[in-house]
Every structure is written in C-alpha cells, then in structure tokens.
Design an enzyme around this catalytic site. Structure first.
Site, mmCIF file in Angstrom:
data_model
loop_
_atom_site.group_PDB
_atom_site.id
_atom_site.type_symbol
_atom_site.label_atom_id
_atom_site.label_comp_id
_atom_site.label_asym_id
_atom_site.label_seq_id
_atom_site.Cartn_x
_atom_site.Cartn_y
_atom_site.Cartn_z
ATOM 1 N N ASP A 34 11.933 2.881 -34.715
ATOM 2 C CA ASP A 34 10.646 2.241 -34.440
ATOM 3 C C ASP A 34 10.064 1.608 -35.705
ATOM 4 O O ASP A 34 9.473 0.532 -35.651
ATOM 5 C CB ASP A 34 9.649 3.269 -33.890
ATOM 6 C CG ASP A 34 9.997 3.669 -32.460
ATOM 7 O OD1 ASP A 34 11.034 3.168 -31.954
ATOM 8 O OD2 ASP A 34 9.248 4.468 -31.867
ATOM 9 N N TYR A 37 11.734 -1.626 -36.490
ATOM 10 C CA TYR A 37 11.287 -2.625 -35.525
ATOM 11 C C TYR A 37 9.891 -3.125 -35.903
ATOM 12 O O TYR A 37 9.633 -4.326 -35.945
ATOM 13 C CB TYR A 37 11.286 -2.019 -34.128
ATOM 14 C CG TYR A 37 10.802 -2.953 -33.034
ATOM 15 C CD1 TYR A 37 11.696 -3.798 -32.387
ATOM 16 C CD2 TYR A 37 9.458 -2.986 -32.670
ATOM 17 C CE1 TYR A 37 11.260 -4.659 -31.387
ATOM 18 C CE2 TYR A 37 9.009 -3.843 -31.678
ATOM 19 C CZ TYR A 37 9.917 -4.673 -31.035
ATOM 20 O OH TYR A 37 9.479 -5.522 -30.055
ATOM 21 N N SER A 83 7.792 -11.033 3.356
ATOM 22 C CA SER A 83 7.814 -9.591 3.309
ATOM 23 C C SER A 83 9.145 -9.134 3.936
ATOM 24 O O SER A 83 10.006 -9.962 4.194
ATOM 25 C CB SER A 83 6.612 -9.119 4.093
ATOM 26 O OG SER A 83 6.507 -7.743 4.028
ATOM 27 N N GLU A 114 20.157 -1.998 -2.117
ATOM 28 C CA GLU A 114 19.409 -1.868 -3.374
ATOM 29 C C GLU A 114 18.271 -0.883 -3.145
ATOM 30 O O GLU A 114 17.807 -0.738 -2.027
ATOM 31 C CB GLU A 114 18.764 -3.208 -3.762
ATOM 32 C CG GLU A 114 19.733 -4.339 -3.957
ATOM 33 C CD GLU A 114 19.007 -5.686 -4.005
ATOM 34 O OE1 GLU A 114 17.802 -5.722 -4.316
ATOM 35 O OE2 GLU A 114 19.657 -6.687 -3.704
ATOM 36 N N LYS A 116 14.488 0.248 -2.943
ATOM 37 C CA LYS A 116 13.236 -0.471 -2.715
ATOM 38 C C LYS A 116 12.204 0.132 -3.657
ATOM 39 O O LYS A 116 11.775 1.262 -3.477
ATOM 40 C CB LYS A 116 12.806 -0.340 -1.267
ATOM 41 C CG LYS A 116 11.559 -1.117 -0.937
ATOM 42 C CD LYS A 116 11.405 -1.193 0.562
ATOM 43 C CE LYS A 116 10.093 -1.714 1.034
ATOM 44 N NZ LYS A 116 8.940 -1.603 0.193
ATOM 45 N N ASP A 118 8.768 0.808 -5.328
ATOM 46 C CA ASP A 118 7.398 0.784 -4.823
ATOM 47 C C ASP A 118 6.447 0.287 -5.908
ATOM 48 O O ASP A 118 5.808 1.060 -6.599
ATOM 49 C CB ASP A 118 6.996 2.189 -4.359
ATOM 50 C CG ASP A 118 5.785 2.147 -3.452
ATOM 51 O OD1 ASP A 118 5.412 1.042 -3.012
ATOM 52 O OD2 ASP A 118 5.215 3.213 -3.189
ATOM 53 N N ARG A 137 2.088 -11.863 -5.683
ATOM 54 C CA ARG A 137 2.503 -12.381 -4.384
ATOM 55 C C ARG A 137 1.325 -12.973 -3.623
ATOM 56 O O ARG A 137 1.474 -13.955 -2.915
ATOM 57 C CB ARG A 137 3.122 -11.252 -3.566
ATOM 58 C CG ARG A 137 3.512 -11.705 -2.176
ATOM 59 C CD ARG A 137 4.388 -10.696 -1.472
ATOM 60 N NE ARG A 137 4.735 -11.208 -0.168
ATOM 61 C CZ ARG A 137 4.032 -10.974 0.930
ATOM 62 N NH1 ARG A 137 2.953 -10.230 0.867
ATOM 63 N NH2 ARG A 137 4.396 -11.494 2.080
ATOM 64 N N TYR A 224 15.170 -8.780 -8.543
ATOM 65 C CA TYR A 224 16.173 -8.568 -7.497
ATOM 66 C C TYR A 224 16.466 -9.786 -6.640
ATOM 67 O O TYR A 224 17.251 -9.695 -5.717
ATOM 68 C CB TYR A 224 15.745 -7.414 -6.579
ATOM 69 C CG TYR A 224 14.318 -7.522 -6.078
ATOM 70 C CD1 TYR A 224 13.338 -6.673 -6.572
ATOM 71 C CD2 TYR A 224 13.963 -8.472 -5.140
ATOM 72 C CE1 TYR A 224 12.034 -6.767 -6.137
ATOM 73 C CE2 TYR A 224 12.664 -8.573 -4.690
ATOM 74 C CZ TYR A 224 11.703 -7.710 -5.193
ATOM 75 O OH TYR A 224 10.423 -7.828 -4.753
ATOM 76 N N LYS A 313 13.209 2.563 5.464
ATOM 77 C CA LYS A 313 12.201 3.432 4.868
ATOM 78 C C LYS A 313 12.649 4.885 4.965
ATOM 79 O O LYS A 313 13.044 5.341 6.042
ATOM 80 C CB LYS A 313 10.871 3.266 5.615
ATOM 81 C CG LYS A 313 10.202 1.920 5.404
ATOM 82 C CD LYS A 313 9.620 1.815 3.996
ATOM 83 C CE LYS A 313 8.795 0.560 3.808
ATOM 84 N NZ LYS A 313 7.509 0.588 4.446
ATOM 85 N N CYS A 407 -11.595 3.444 31.868
ATOM 86 C CA CYS A 407 -11.814 3.275 30.426
ATOM 87 C C CYS A 407 -12.873 4.282 29.962
ATOM 88 O O CYS A 407 -13.958 4.338 30.532
ATOM 89 C CB CYS A 407 -12.271 1.852 30.124
ATOM 90 S SG CYS A 407 -12.815 1.621 28.426
ATOM 91 N N CYS A 410 -16.134 1.974 28.901
ATOM 92 C CA CYS A 410 -16.931 1.160 29.810
ATOM 93 C C CYS A 410 -16.761 1.568 31.274
ATOM 94 O O CYS A 410 -17.481 1.078 32.144
ATOM 95 C CB CYS A 410 -16.605 -0.320 29.647
ATOM 96 S SG CYS A 410 -15.007 -0.785 30.345
ATOM 97 N N CYS A 425 -7.571 -1.399 29.423
ATOM 98 C CA CYS A 425 -8.855 -1.448 30.110
ATOM 99 C C CYS A 425 -9.042 -2.861 30.657
ATOM 100 O O CYS A 425 -8.777 -3.840 29.961
ATOM 101 C CB CYS A 425 -9.963 -1.120 29.111
ATOM 102 S SG CYS A 425 -11.584 -1.682 29.629
ATOM 103 N N CYS A 431 -16.318 -4.821 28.094
ATOM 104 C CA CYS A 431 -16.118 -3.471 27.568
ATOM 105 C C CYS A 431 -16.617 -3.418 26.127
ATOM 106 O O CYS A 431 -16.083 -4.090 25.249
ATOM 107 C CB CYS A 431 -14.637 -3.084 27.614
ATOM 108 S SG CYS A 431 -14.306 -1.509 26.800
#
Ligand code: IVH
Length: 668
Positions: A34, A37, A83, A114, A116, A118, A137, A224, A313, A407, A410, A425, A431
C-alpha cells in the site's frame, strides 16, 4: 522539470497505477505494498498540480470525486435496459427452454449460467477506450448520469486494456456484505438511518450528489453484458464475458456453460444455501442466458424483458408460524384476493404478518385452514408465501375458509369467469374498494404523482362522498378538503396545488394512471409514443394495437375493453373538461424543435463536445444513435469524420455541420 519530461513521467505513473489497480481491485492479487502504491499516487498528484494542463479525465487521480452537483442529468440509454423474467422453480425453467426451442426451431439450446448479483444496474460507455459516461438504469430508457460517482469505484476501468472505438456495457454495482455491516454500524453510532440491505446501501451510495461520499463507500462492480461494441466481435455470451475480462473489467469468476436445459437444472441443484452464503456479496439467484448471441435478435423481447434470458430465483428463507385468520382484499380491478393474517414472525430480515394466498384454488390445493401451523417463505422483495401446512400439528379446531359470494366491501355479486382462477366483484366503479384502489393508483408517484394524496385521504374523500371516481379529484374545492380530518388551510392549499400540477403530466403517465389491466409503465410508454393522444388510443383497433411490437393480444383486448366501457368514457370526458392534458403534441412539441428526429454524430465539432451536442439534441426532443441507417434524419459532421459520413452520403441522408445543428436547435 519541463513540461515534456513531466508528461512522460505522468504517463508512466498512470500506466503503473492502472496496472496495480487492476491487480488489486480486479484480480485481487496486489503486487506492491500500500505504501509503494500511495507513493506513486502522491507523485502523480503533485505533478498534475504543477502541470494542470496534463490532467485528463481518465487519470487515476480523478477517482476521488469532484465537487457536489445540483442534481443528476437524465440520459437516454442507447437501448432500453430491460429487466429479467423470473423462474421460481425447475418447471418454470423448462417452460422457458420450451419457448426458446419453439421460437428458434432448434432441438436443444446451449446456455450460460451466471450468478445474479443483488446490486444496481449501471450502463457504462467507453469511447476510444476511455470511460466517458456511466448511468443508472432509471426506468430502463432514461437513467441518471452518475459518471463522477462511478469513477470512484476502484475496479471500474477508466481506460480499457485494449483499443476499441466504442463499447457500451451493462453491469452491477454492489456492496460486499462486510462493508454493508460496517457502514450500518457506523450509521447506527452516528444516529443515522440504517440501510435495509446491501443493495439499498449500494444504491444510496452511488446516487449521491457529492461524489466524495460515494468515494468513501466500498462499492464494487461486476460487468456481464456487452450491449454494443465497435471494433471487435463476440459470438457467444461466454466469449463476451471472457472478452470483458480481457478488457480489464471485473467479471464474476463463476460462469457455467450448459449444453442444454437438463444440464442447467443439474448445475442449479449444486447451488446450496451454504454455498451461496459463503460468497462475500449477495447473490439472489442465477441468470440463465442463451449462449449463441445470434439467437438473441431472433428471440427478441417483450416490453419488459428479453426472451433469451431468465432469472432463476433461489428459494427464500423459511420459518413456521400460525394462520390467525384469512381475510379478503378487493383490488383495483375487482379481483378478490384471500390474505392470511399470520402471527408476526421474523424472516429474511423483516417481520412478516401477512401472506398472499393468491386465490381459492391455491388454498384448496395446499389445504390451508384458519388456525394451521404453516411454513412461510420469503425471497428478496417477493411477497411472503405459505409453502406448506404442517398437518401433523392440527388439533381439530382449524376452520376451512370459503370465498364469499358477495363482495365484502360493496355487497355486489362475485363471479368467477370460466377459465380464470380469480373471483371478481361485479360492483365495478360502484364498489368503493375498487374505486379507492383506483384512485390510490391514479395518484401514485409513477402515475399522476399527486403528492399528499395518500390512502387515508382517499378513504376519507370516498366516505364523505366527495369523490366517486378519479376525475372528481379535479373538481375538489378548498371548502371540501377542510371538512376532512387533519386538513387545515395550508394542507388543503398544498393538496389542491398538487392536483392542479398533475394536469400536465406526460401522456404515458396518464395512460398508466388509468389502471387498464396489463398496462404497466412500460406498455403505457410504448402506447404514448405511438399514439401521442388519448383520443387516438381510444380509436385504435385491436389489429392496430397488436401490430405494435410490444403489444400482444391479451393487452390489446384489455385496452379495447377499457375504452368500450361507457363509464370509463364518462370519466375520461370529465378529466378532459377539467383540463387534464391528454396529448403529447400540444405546446410541448412546439417547444421541442427536434421531436421525433434521429441524429448521428461523427468527427470533432468545432465548439461542442460530443456530450454537449448529445445533450442539446436530447433536450430538444431528438435522439442520438450510434450508427447511420435509413431511419437517421441527420448526420452531424465535424472534423475527421468516420465511416458514418460515407454511409450517410450513400444513403442520401442530410449532412449538416455544427452550425446547421445550432440552426435546427434555434440557437443561431
Ligand atoms: S442480464 C436484458 N446478468 O438482475 C438482460 N442481469 O432481475 C439484462 N443482474 O436488472 C440482465 N446479475 O440488474 C443479467 N449476471 C447478470 C446479472 C443481472 C444481476 C440484475 C440486473 C437486472 C436484474 C434482473
């Protein structure tokens, strides 16, 4: 030191720092200490201070974050950032595979798996190998320009390891689990609100007007997807990932090529919860993509998601609790949804006290009774679900549930149309539950955005008979509002102002606000762009609607149904009379001189940068695309134009210079 010598040393230092950044942040294998650097960085900073003319936007010193900004500039993505559709089990993966094979006509299709990640999506633009723009996005079409913030993400290459004229990539910015925990601990100590999860922390950190705050947070990147590339070609998704890596991008090390869906399913079974938990960052599923990129355009996309990929998922965390009661909610479209009231229980980081039961078939299938001990599951943002009833825990006291014939709100008859799982309904706009949900939706942020008109106020307005439909909102008077609880002079005035302001929302918002079944934000946008007025949409035939790429028969049918209903037409008439804007052309188009026009830029313009020219065109309602086609309206040519100039001449597309552009913009 003279300028020439300084220039040489500055270039050398940048090359070294870039190399060490790559080893440290991308490969995770530092080659120097470090301290060493820091010494390189300090020397570079000092030289740049002494010779400011040597500072370039891709210098490693530019990662520290510049001055805070007033707000984010909106940018239009080169292509809509779609999406993904979700698969929650193997059966849904097989369904996806079947569709892919049907459309392509192939007996089997190769896939890449691959992780996903989060986090939050970003789109990164590189010109001549230099990082020039990064955006969130946003709504998929328009995002926020967060370039200075992204420059502080150390693993993001400011310059590519290979020369490429143009590259547009998609990736995910995320925060490692430990950094998230540390950040929240600090915030707790400082008495600041905590982030709910690493994804929110990443989003909150990236969308900071002060990039210095972003720089202080541990944000990382995985790329990706190559959305557009010039100067190189990739044929498969696997190649794309490898190529991104060669260019110096961080790419997740896990990528699995499966010859067919059977192999995908087998591989997915290896992803145990323990394996997932061992990763230093959150993975909420796996993305399965068709490997052969030439199949992607054949498979195409819906308004929301491509047909060549699906997100699998992972099943969520499970806990047991008890069903205390089952109630029925009446939604905006009159659908009756049974909901289980649960003994509150912690699961996946939040307290759960309700679970959706979908419909009566679902309850019957799982044999869920009031009083049952059940296993509840929650995955990510998904509404909690009852997976299973522990029948061995039954005492005999449990009660079966029956959907009501009337319902609950109503009292109108409830019907179950043949072939549908849902009961509805028949009260329609009479309603109150339906009207209430409709008004709440109409006023919501992504619809007409009427601030201050929440569920509680809507309920009161209905109760007092002050509104019967969404249009009545525009006829409210101050005296009316003062009759409501918690309303005084000022709050009433604020609400009336918010209602007034909502009259001028863009057409796509109004279309979305109407709450037509299957017409979400994305479809509403497509419809607004195509028809430009509500009247034109109202007149559109089923055939005309289905001829639009993103509109299928189900959506078209629903739109026709909506406009065939006399009560809906009455509401629209009332909205129009109140002065709600129902078209896009009006004064807006006049104020936007380049509306609907497509431009291509090539060469160096005398006074405007590419970025500035693009912003001017977009602000004037035009679009800027990368390549010349017959759809291009103008090609703006500067010094040393590329092949685009030639192409424009061949196609006979009008060629203008900066002066000409300014004239179109009304600037000269
Ligand atoms: S591909 C058009 N690949 O998941 C297809 N997405 O639920 C673009 N995500 O919005 C998406 N890791 O932000 C893809 N390896 C990966 C991903 C990934 C995370 C995110 C992405 C997307 C969301 C969809």
């Amino acid at each position: 030191m003279d300028l020439e010598k300084a220039r040489k040393r500055v270039e050398e230092l940048r090359r070294l720092i870039r190399e060490h950044d790559y080893y440290y942040y991308v490969l995770d294998q530092p080659k120097i200490s470090d301290q060493e650097y820091d010494a390189l960085m300090r020397e570079l900073l000092e030289l740049e201070q002494a010779f400011p003319e040597l500072v370039t936007p891709d210098s490693p010193t530019q990662r520290v974050g510049g001055a805070p900004r007033e707000g984010f500039v909106t940018v239009r993505h080169l292509e809509a950032l779609l999406s993904l559709n979700d698969a929650f089990n193997e059966r849904e993966l097989w369904d996806f595979d079947r569709r892919v094979r049907e459309i392509t006509g192939l007996p089997s299709v190769e896939y890449v798996i691959e992780p996903k990640i989060d986090g939050l999506t970003v789109a990164l633009t590189y010109r001549e190998g230099i990082f020039v723009q990064g955006a969130t996005r946003g709504d998929g079409e328009l995002g926020e320009d967060v370039t200075p913030n992204l420059k502080t993400v150390k693993s993001l290459p400011l310059r590519l390891r290979k020369d490429l004229p143009f590259l547009y990539v998609r990736g995910e910015v995320y925060m490692p689990k430990v950094s998230f925990a540390r950040l929240n601990a600090e915030r707790e100590k400082a008495g600041e609100p905590l982030f709910a999860n690493p994804r929110n922390a990443a989003a909150g950190s990236l969308r900071q007007l002060d990039p210095k705050i972003t720089a202080s947070r541990d944000l990382r990147l995985f790329t990706y997807q190559i959305i557009r590339i010039e100067g190189a070609e990739v044929k498969t998704q696997r190649e794309a990932l490898d190529f991104l890596e060669e260019l110096g991008f961080p790419v997740n090390p896990y990528r699995f090529v499966a010859p067919d869906m059977a192999a995908v399913v087998a591989e997915i079974r290896n992803w145990t919860p323990e394996r997932r938990a061992a990763f230093p960052y959150e993975i909420d599923g796996l993305v399965i993509k068709v490997n052969d990129l030439s199949l992607h355009p054949i498979l195409g996309a819906t308004a929301r998601a491509p047909r060549w990929a699906i997100a699998y998922k992972f099943p969520g965390e499970q806990v047991t609790t008890r069903v205390e009661d089952i109630i029925v909610r009446v939604g905006r479209t009159g659908v009756l949804t049974p909901i289980a009231i649960l003994t509150p229980v912690r699961v996946s980081g939040s307290t759960v006290s309700r679970a959706t039961l979908h419909n009566e078939d679902y309850i019957r299938e799982k044999d869920i009774r009031i009083g049952d001990v059940v296993i509840v599951q929650k995955a990510g943002d998904v509404i909690p679900e009852i997976v299973e009833v522990l029948k061995e825990e039954r005492t005999g006291e449990e009660r079966e549930f029956r959907m009501p014939d009337r319902c609950p709100v109503c009292g109108a008859a409830v019907v179950r149309p043949p072939g549908e799982a849902a009961r509805r309904c028949t009260g329609g706009l009479a309603c109150p539950a339906q009207v209430q949900e409709r008004i709440i939706h109409f006023a919501s942020r992504k619809a007409m955005d009427i601030r201050g008109l929440g569920a509680a106020t809507v309920a009161q307005l209905l109760e007092k008979g002050l509104v019967k439909d969404v249009a009545d909102l525009y006829y409210l008077k101050k005296e009316n509002l003062l009759k409501l609880e918690r309303f005084a002079e000022q709050s009433a005035r604020n609400l009336l102002e918010a209602i007034e302001a909502s009259k001028n929302r863009p057409l796509e918002r109004l279309i979305y606000a109407l709450g037509i079944r299957y017409v979400g934000e994305q479809v509403a946008r497509v419809l607004a762009q195509r028809f430009r007025s509500l009247d034109a949409l109202k007149e559109a035939s089923f055939e005309e609607l289905t001829s639009i790429p993103d509109i299928g028969p189900r959506i078209a049918e629903s739109i026709r149904e909506f406009f065939n209903e006399p009560r809906n037409l009455m509401v629209l008439e009332k909205l129009k009379r109140a002065g709600v804007k129902m078209e896009e052309r009006g004064e807006e188009a006049e104020a936007k001189p380049l509306a609907g026009k497509t431009f291509v830029l090539t060469g160096t313009l005398p006074t405007l940068t590419r970025q500035e020219a693009t912003e001017l065109i977009v602000r004037a309602g035009g679009r800027v695309t990368e390549s010349v086609s017959r759809k291009t309206d103008y090609v703006v040519v500067g010094e040393n134009p590329g092949s685009k100039y030639q192409k424009a001449r061949e196609l006979g597309i009008p060629i203008i210079d900066e002066e000409g552009l300014k004239r179109l913009l009304g600037l000269v």
